[in-house]
Structures are given as structure tokens and as C-alpha cells.
Design a protein around this motif. Structure first.
Motif, PDB file in Angstrom:
ATOM      1  N   LEU A   1       0.823  -1.201   0.000  1.00 36.37           N
ATOM      2  CA  LEU A   1       0.000   0.000   0.000  1.00 36.37           C
ATOM      3  C   LEU A   1       0.863   1.259   0.000  1.00 36.37           C
ATOM      4  O   LEU A   1       0.540   2.236  -0.675  1.00 36.37           O
ATOM      5  CB  LEU A   1      -0.932  -0.001   1.215  1.00 36.37           C
ATOM      6  N   VAL A   2       1.959   1.237   0.746  1.00 38.53           N
ATOM      7  CA  VAL A   2       2.871   2.385   0.749  1.00 38.53           C
ATOM      8  C   VAL A   2       3.466   2.573  -0.642  1.00 38.53           C
ATOM      9  O   VAL A   2       3.571   3.701  -1.150  1.00 38.53           O
ATOM     10  CB  VAL A   2       3.981   2.195   1.805  1.00 38.53           C
ATOM     11  N   TYR A   3       3.848   1.465  -1.263  1.00 36.66           N
ATOM     12  CA  TYR A   3       4.384   1.548  -2.628  1.00 36.66           C
ATOM     13  C   TYR A   3       3.302   2.062  -3.579  1.00 36.66           C
ATOM     14  O   TYR A   3       3.594   2.833  -4.498  1.00 36.66           O
ATOM     15  CB  TYR A   3       4.880   0.179  -3.080  1.00 36.66           C
ATOM     16  N   GLY A   4       2.066   1.650  -3.348  1.00 40.96           N
ATOM     17  CA  GLY A   4       0.964   2.128  -4.179  1.00 40.96           C
ATOM     18  C   GLY A   4       0.741   3.619  -4.032  1.00 40.96           C
ATOM     19  O   GLY A   4       0.492   4.319  -5.024  1.00 40.96           O
ATOM     20  N   VAL A   5       0.841   4.118  -2.805  1.00 38.63           N
ATOM     21  CA  VAL A   5       0.706   5.562  -2.582  1.00 38.63           C
ATOM     22  C   VAL A   5       1.818   6.311  -3.302  1.00 38.63           C
ATOM     23  O   VAL A   5       1.577   7.319  -3.985  1.00 38.63           O
ATOM     24  CB  VAL A   5       0.735   5.876  -1.067  1.00 38.63           C
ATOM     25  N   GLY A   6       3.045   5.825  -3.168  1.00 36.67           N
ATOM     26  CA  GLY A   6       4.169   6.465  -3.855  1.00 36.67           C
ATOM     27  C   GLY A   6       4.000   6.440  -5.362  1.00 36.67           C
ATOM     28  O   GLY A   6       4.290   7.438  -6.045  1.00 36.67           O
ATOM     29  N   SER A   7       3.523   5.313  -5.885  1.00 31.50           N
ATOM     30  CA  SER A   7       3.316   5.195  -7.331  1.00 31.50           C
ATOM     31  C   SER A   7       2.225   6.140  -7.807  1.00 31.50           C
ATOM     32  O   SER A   7       2.345   6.766  -8.869  1.00 31.50           O
ATOM     33  CB  SER A   7       2.951   3.754  -7.684  1.00 31.50           C
ATOM     34  N   THR A   8       1.150   6.266  -7.018  1.00 34.09           N
ATOM     35  CA  THR A   8       0.068   7.176  -7.375  1.00 34.09           C
ATOM     36  C   THR A   8       0.561   8.615  -7.403  1.00 34.09           C
ATOM     37  O   THR A   8       0.240   9.375  -8.326  1.00 34.09           O
ATOM     38  CB  THR A   8      -1.099   7.041  -6.373  1.00 34.09           C
ATOM     39  N   LEU A   9       1.344   9.010  -6.404  1.00 29.61           N
ATOM     40  CA  LEU A   9       1.874  10.372  -6.366  1.00 29.61           C
ATOM     41  C   LEU A   9       2.818  10.633  -7.535  1.00 29.61           C
ATOM     42  O   LEU A   9       2.767  11.699  -8.164  1.00 29.61           O
ATOM     43  CB  LEU A   9       2.595  10.608  -5.040  1.00 29.61           C
ATOM     44  N   ALA A  10       3.683   9.664  -7.845  1.00 28.83           N
ATOM     45  CA  ALA A  10       4.620   9.833  -8.960  1.00 28.83           C
ATOM     46  C   ALA A  10       3.871   9.926 -10.281  1.00 28.83           C
ATOM     47  O   ALA A  10       4.165  10.785 -11.130  1.00 28.83           O
ATOM     48  CB  ALA A  10       5.607   8.667  -8.991  1.00 28.83           C
ATOM     49  N   LEU A  11       2.897   9.042 -10.458  1.00 25.54           N
ATOM     50  CA  LEU A  11       2.096   9.026 -11.676  1.00 25.54           C
ATOM     51  C   LEU A  11       1.348  10.342 -11.841  1.00 25.54           C
ATOM     52  O   LEU A  11       1.341  10.956 -12.919  1.00 25.54           O
ATOM     53  CB  LEU A  11       1.101   7.860 -11.593  1.00 25.54           C
ATOM     54  N   SER A  12       0.737  10.801 -10.748  1.00 24.52           N
ATOM     55  CA  SER A  12      -0.063  12.018 -10.799  1.00 24.52           C
ATOM     56  C   SER A  12       0.804  13.249 -11.032  1.00 24.52           C
ATOM     57  O   SER A  12       0.440  14.120 -11.823  1.00 24.52           O
ATOM     58  CB  SER A  12      -0.854  12.177  -9.498  1.00 24.52           C
ATOM     59  N   CYS A  13       1.938  13.326 -10.350  1.00 24.37           N
ATOM     60  CA  CYS A  13       2.813  14.490 -10.509  1.00 24.37           C
ATOM     61  C   CYS A  13       3.342  14.601 -11.933  1.00 24.37           C
ATOM     62  O   CYS A  13       3.411  15.699 -12.505  1.00 24.37           O
ATOM     63  CB  CYS A  13       3.972  14.424  -9.519  1.00 24.37           C
ATOM     64  N   ALA A  14       3.711  13.461 -12.519  1.00 26.19           N
ATOM     65  CA  ALA A  14       4.164  13.467 -13.913  1.00 26.19           C
ATOM     66  C   ALA A  14       3.044  13.932 -14.833  1.00 26.19           C
ATOM     67  O   ALA A  14       3.262  14.757 -15.736  1.00 26.19           O
ATOM     68  CB  ALA A  14       4.648  12.079 -14.316  1.00 26.19           C
ATOM     69  N   GLY A  15       1.843  13.434 -14.607  1.00 31.28           N
ATOM     70  CA  GLY A  15       0.700  13.844 -15.418  1.00 31.28           C
ATOM     71  C   GLY A  15       0.370  15.315 -15.243  1.00 31.28           C
ATOM     72  O   GLY A  15       0.042  16.013 -16.211  1.00 31.28           O
ATOM     73  N   ILE A  16       0.475  15.813 -14.002  1.00 28.86           N
ATOM     74  CA  ILE A  16       0.168  17.217 -13.720  1.00 28.86           C
ATOM     75  C   ILE A  16       1.156  18.149 -14.419  1.00 28.86           C
ATOM     76  O   ILE A  16       0.764  19.156 -15.014  1.00 28.86           O
ATOM     77  CB  ILE A  16       0.165  17.460 -12.198  1.00 28.86           C
ATOM     78  N   VAL A  17       2.448  17.831 -14.335  1.00 24.39           N
ATOM     79  CA  VAL A  17       3.462  18.673 -14.972  1.00 24.39           C
ATOM     80  C   VAL A  17       3.233  18.735 -16.486  1.00 24.39           C
ATOM     81  O   VAL A  17       3.254  19.823 -17.091  1.00 24.39           O
ATOM     82  CB  VAL A  17       4.877  18.143 -14.660  1.00 24.39           C
ATOM     83  N   LEU A  18       2.994  17.585 -17.094  1.00 28.29           N
ATOM     84  CA  LEU A  18       2.742  17.562 -18.536  1.00 28.29           C
ATOM     85  C   LEU A  18       1.430  18.253 -18.882  1.00 28.29           C
ATOM     86  O   LEU A  18       1.328  18.941 -19.902  1.00 28.29           O
ATOM     87  CB  LEU A  18       2.725  16.113 -19.037  1.00 28.29           C
ATOM     88  N   ALA A  19       0.411  18.085 -18.031  1.00 27.77           N
ATOM     89  CA  ALA A  19      -0.878  18.739 -18.270  1.00 27.77           C
ATOM     90  C   ALA A  19      -0.735  20.250 -18.224  1.00 27.77           C
ATOM     91  O   ALA A  19      -1.340  20.977 -19.029  1.00 27.77           O
ATOM     92  CB  ALA A  19      -1.899  18.274 -17.236  1.00 27.77           C
ATOM     93  N   LEU A  20       0.087  20.744 -17.289  1.00 30.08           N
ATOM     94  CA  LEU A  20       0.305  22.185 -17.197  1.00 30.08           C
ATOM     95  C   LEU A  20       1.034  22.703 -18.435  1.00 30.08           C
ATOM     96  O   LEU A  20       0.696  23.784 -18.953  1.00 30.08           O
ATOM     97  CB  LEU A  20       1.107  22.507 -15.936  1.00 30.08           C
ATOM     98  N   CYS A  21       2.000  21.940 -18.920  1.00 26.35           N
ATOM     99  CA  CYS A  21       2.705  22.328 -20.158  1.00 26.35           C
ATOM    100  C   CYS A  21       1.739  22.375 -21.336  1.00 26.35           C
ATOM    101  O   CYS A  21       1.767  23.318 -22.143  1.00 26.35           O
ATOM    102  CB  CYS A  21       3.839  21.352 -20.444  1.00 26.35           C
ATOM    103  N   ILE A  22       0.876  21.356 -21.433  1.00 26.54           N
ATOM    104  CA  ILE A  22      -0.127  21.337 -22.511  1.00 26.54           C
ATOM    105  C   ILE A  22      -1.075  22.523 -22.365  1.00 26.54           C
ATOM    106  O   ILE A  22      -1.444  23.172 -23.348  1.00 26.54           O
ATOM    107  CB  ILE A  22      -0.904  20.012 -22.486  1.00 26.54           C
ATOM    108  N   GLY A  23      -1.472  22.804 -21.122  1.00 31.59           N
ATOM    109  CA  GLY A  23      -2.391  23.914 -20.886  1.00 31.59           C
ATOM    110  C   GLY A  23      -1.808  25.252 -21.296  1.00 31.59           C
ATOM    111  O   GLY A  23      -2.478  26.068 -21.934  1.00 31.59           O
TER     112      GLY A  23
END
Length: 219
Positions: free
Chosen positions: A14-36
Motif C-alpha cells: 500500500l505504501v508503494y501504491g501511494v508512492g506510485s500514485t503520487l509519482a504518476l499524478s505528478c508526472a501527469g500534472i506537470v505535462l498537463a500544465l505544459c499542454i495547458g
């Protein structure tokens, strides 16, 4: 009889899952902001070759479900030779989805800047770069920052859908634990709490960042 030991015994997953979710989301957010930012800039162009594709992109993404979008990337693109692993597909899908909404949010912020301020900057001899950065983008980002943070938190929660293609994130690990233990209530009650913690941490962090970057100078 409730038995949370099945969750406690798999806390590392579960801890690894939380870390993976944060990493996945942060990468998506940074790219989404660039696209925006790029999309909002292109929308201000008077050339249809730039304007029309951006508008089509925004309308298509905002009016189709995220699940369909990620399925298209993961299952449909291989038919034309484009293959990506689940994690890469998840990041790109989050970026595309968040980017479409960010374009509209940023565009609204930019259009809220009075034309007179831009003309005043030009009259003072400021360069186009200075006008864009100091007169347009900073006040616009200050105005839309709450909306952007809400969208990015929503995007983080949307990342749970990525479990449908077996991307490594929290819901995927929870599904794996549930399928092995058959303790659905305990598992999903726990990850509900974990998502609440993730949302609170992101909201707190982004609020602090916003106060630091966009607070008005002391008089």
C-alpha cells in the motif's frame, strides 16, 4: 467479523501504491500544465491552423470519458504500431485529460486581464516577453490558481482509473490484495482513507506553494 490484519500485513504494497500514485499524478500534472500553457497560447493566435486543432482537442477530451481515452491509448493505438507500457500510457492519458481542462482554465485567466493593462505596458516600453510574463501570466495564474489546484487534485483521484490497464498505482495494489484475501471492506475502507490523505497533502502543499508564489507584496 472485520479483520484488518490482511491490510496491515500488506502495508508495504500500500505504501508503494501511494508512492506510485503520487509519482504518476505528478508526472501527469506537470505535462498537463505544459499542454495547458501551450494550448492557451495557441488559442490566442488568429491563425486557424493553430486555433482549430486546439479547440477540437479540448472539445473531444472534455466530452469523452477518461476511461475511454485511456482504453484508446492502450488498446487501440497498438493497431497502428504504437505500443506503450501501462505506466507510460497512464501518464500520457492523465496529461492529455488534464491538459484539455487546463487550457480552458488558463485561457479564462488570460482573457480576464484588461486590455488596457497590456497597452499600458507597451506604452511604458516593456518588451513582449515582459508584458506576457509580468502583466499577463502572473496576474492570470494568481486568479486561476485555485481552479488549477482543484483540477490537479481531481486528476490525482482520476488516476485510480488507470488500474483498469494494470498501471502500478494504489487502486491496482488494492485490487490485488482484495483478490488474494477476499476482504473487500477492509481493503477499500483503507484505500479510501489513503486517498483522503493524498488529497489533503496535495491540497496543503499546493496552497502553501500558491501563497509563496502568488501572494501580493506587503505594503
Amino acid at each position: 467479523m472485520l479483520d484488518f490484519s490482511v491490510v496491515v500485513n500488506r502495508w508495504q504494497d500500500l505504501v508503494y501504491g501511494v508512492g506510485s500514485t503520487l509519482a504518476l499524478s505528478c508526472a501527469g500534472i506537470v505535462l498537463a500544465l505544459c499542454i495547458g500553457l501551450l494550448g492557451a497560447a495557441l488559442q490566442r493566435s488568429s491563425r486557424l491552423i493553430f486555433l482549430v486543432p486546439v479547440r477540437i482537442f479540448v472539445e473531444v477530451i472534455r466530452n469523452t470519458p477518461f476511461l475511454v481515452q485511456i482504453f484508446f491509448l492502450f488498446f487501440a493505438l497498438p493497431f497502428i504500431g504504437v505500443r506503450m507500457d501501462p505506466t507510460m500510457t497512464a501518464v500520457i492519458a492523465l496529461a492529455i485529460n488534464g491538459g484539455a481542462y487546463s487550457i480552458e482554465i488558463i485561457r479564462g485567466g488570460v482573457e480576464s486581464i484588461p486590455r488596457g493593462q497590456i497597452e499600458a505596458g507597451a506604452a511604458l516600453g516593456l518588451s513582449q516577453f515582459q508584458i506576457l510574463g509580468d502583466i499577463v501570466m502572473v496576474p492570470a495564474l494568481r486568479a486561476i490558481y485555485p481552479a488549477l489546484t482543484s483540477q490537479f487534485i481531481l486528476l490525482t483521484l482520476t488516476s485510480s482509473v488507470c488500474s483498469s490497464i494494470s498501471a502500478n498505482e494504489l487502486t491496482h495494489y488494492a485490487q490485488r490484495i482484495e483478490s488474494e484475501t477476499f476482504r473487500s471492506f477492509e481493503v477499500y475502507f483503507t484505500i479510501t482513507g489513503l486517498y483522503l490523505v493524498i488529497s489533503w497533502l496535495m491540497m496543503t502543499t499546493l496552497s502553501m506553494l500558491g501563497r509563496r508564489l502568488f501572494s501580493y507584496p506587503n505594503q
